[in-house]
Design a protein around this motif. Structure first.
Motif, short mmCIF file in Angstrom:
data_model
loop_
_atom_site.label_atom_id
_atom_site.label_comp_id
_atom_site.label_asym_id
_atom_site.label_seq_id
_atom_site.Cartn_x
_atom_site.Cartn_y
_atom_site.Cartn_z
N GLN A 136 112.22 80.10 1.81
CA GLN A 136 112.76 79.31 2.89
C GLN A 136 111.71 79.09 3.97
O GLN A 136 111.00 80.00 4.38
N ALA A 137 111.56 77.82 4.47
CA ALA A 137 110.54 77.48 5.46
C ALA A 137 110.99 77.90 6.86
O ALA A 137 112.17 77.87 7.20
N VAL A 138 110.03 78.28 7.72
CA VAL A 138 110.29 78.68 9.10
C VAL A 138 110.04 77.49 10.00
O VAL A 138 108.96 76.89 9.96
N VAL A 139 111.00 77.10 10.83
CA VAL A 139 110.87 75.95 11.73
C VAL A 139 110.26 76.42 13.04
O VAL A 139 110.70 77.40 13.63
N GLU A 140 109.23 75.67 13.53
CA GLU A 140 108.60 75.98 14.81
C GLU A 140 108.99 74.92 15.82
O GLU A 140 109.54 73.87 15.48
N PHE A 141 108.64 75.16 17.12
CA PHE A 141 109.05 74.28 18.20
C PHE A 141 107.85 73.89 19.04
O PHE A 141 106.89 74.65 19.19
N CYS A 142 107.90 72.66 19.60
CA CYS A 142 106.81 72.15 20.43
C CYS A 142 106.77 72.90 21.75
O CYS A 142 107.80 73.15 22.38
N SER A 143 105.55 73.26 22.21
CA SER A 143 105.40 74.01 23.46
C SER A 143 105.62 73.15 24.70
O SER A 143 105.81 73.68 25.79
N ARG A 144 105.66 71.80 24.52
CA ARG A 144 105.84 70.93 25.68
C ARG A 144 107.27 70.41 25.79
O ARG A 144 107.92 70.55 26.82
N CYS A 145 107.76 69.77 24.71
CA CYS A 145 109.10 69.18 24.76
C CYS A 145 110.17 70.05 24.12
O CYS A 145 111.34 69.68 24.11
N SER A 146 109.78 71.19 23.51
CA SER A 146 110.70 72.14 22.87
C SER A 146 111.41 71.54 21.66
O SER A 146 112.43 72.07 21.21
N GLY A 147 110.91 70.42 21.12
CA GLY A 147 111.50 69.84 19.92
C GLY A 147 111.05 70.58 18.68
O GLY A 147 109.98 71.21 18.65
N SER A 148 111.86 70.50 17.61
CA SER A 148 111.52 71.18 16.37
C SER A 148 110.36 70.46 15.68
O SER A 148 110.27 69.24 15.69
N VAL A 149 109.47 71.25 15.08
CA VAL A 149 108.30 70.72 14.37
C VAL A 149 108.43 71.10 12.90
O VAL A 149 108.38 72.29 12.56
#
Length: 247
Positions: A136-149
């Motif tokens: 299963q892949a781990v979802v990360e988040f943008c450090s500026r807009c907090s959107g999922s990457v």
């Protein structure tokens, strides 16, 4: 468990097990369940099988026939202690357990086997289950807009890590657009500031006979008067022709 015991002949004392879950073929060939090597036995002499109430014996068309307790039979039921004669070979049938108990064990064994097969069919091996969890892949988040990457953006380079952390593709595109706009504004300001100096004097290295069209005082003066035409000579005078009516 029931059995057949040889009580005469060269195989005297030998015991063969009889179970209700399968037929027991008696004969002299090795493929038979009860193999008795004797010239008076047929290749497939007879068969013992389980019925609804007990065991039965059936002649398979042997040459010397089947004798049960001194009587020639083609098919008959068996009970504990019966004596069987195949040609000159005598055997004794022993039913060491009640047939109801044997049949119950047979049905219970079949039910247990079916239940085990059904459980094995629906059971998921632990190895496959753990493999799915590990992949299963781990979802990360943008450090500026907090959107999922998504992980794919990180692998393809659309999302990048910087000193401030991970930036998504949208934030990177906004930074690139801002940098382009700033560069265009700087270039426009430089062009505007350099325009008066370009109009004031020609650039270095121009020839001396180049005239600056923006300065009217440097333009050459051209006279507006035109020279008068030369006077006509006497020989150029034209004598009018006389009219015919006056002659």
């Amino acid at each position: 468990m029931s059995c057949l015991v040889v009580i005469s002949g060269r195989a005297k004392g030998r015991t063969f097990k009889i179970t209700p879950d399968r037929e027991a073929v008696i004969g002299r060939v090795s493929e038979c369940d009860v193999c008795i090597v004797d010239p008076h036995m047929s290749r497939r002499h007879c068969v013992i099988s389980a019925g609804q109430t007990g065991y039965f014996i059936k002649d398979l068309g042997s040459a010397n026939g089947v004798t049960l307790n001194g009587a020639r039979v083609t098919e008959a039921a068996l009970k504990d202690g019966d004596k069987l004669l195949f040609g000159k070979v005598e055997l004794e049938f022993h039913q060491e357990e009640r047939f109801e108990d044997a049949e119950t064990k047979k049905l219970a064994g079949a039910g247990a086997a079916a239940a085990a097969a059904a459980e094995a069919a629906v059971q998921v091996p632990p190895r496959k289950r753990s493999a799915r969890i590990e992949t299963q892949a781990v979802v990360e988040f943008c450090s500026r807009c907090s959107g999922s990457v998504p992980p794919g953006d990180v692998k393809s380079g659309r999302a990048k890590r910087g000193p401030g952390g991970l930036l998504c593709a949208e934030c990177l595109a906004a930074d690139a657009a801002g940098n382009d706009a700033a560069a265009i504004s700087k270039l426009a300001a430089e062009v505007v500031s350099a325009s008066p100096a370009l109009r004031a004097a020609p650039g270095p290295g121009l020839p001396d006979d180049v005239i600056n069209l923006d300065d009217e005082e440097d333009l050459p003066q051209v006279p507006d008067e035109r020279p008068a035409p030369p006077p006509a000579s006497p020989g150029d005078a034209t004598t009018p022709l006389p009219r015919k009516g006056l002659l």
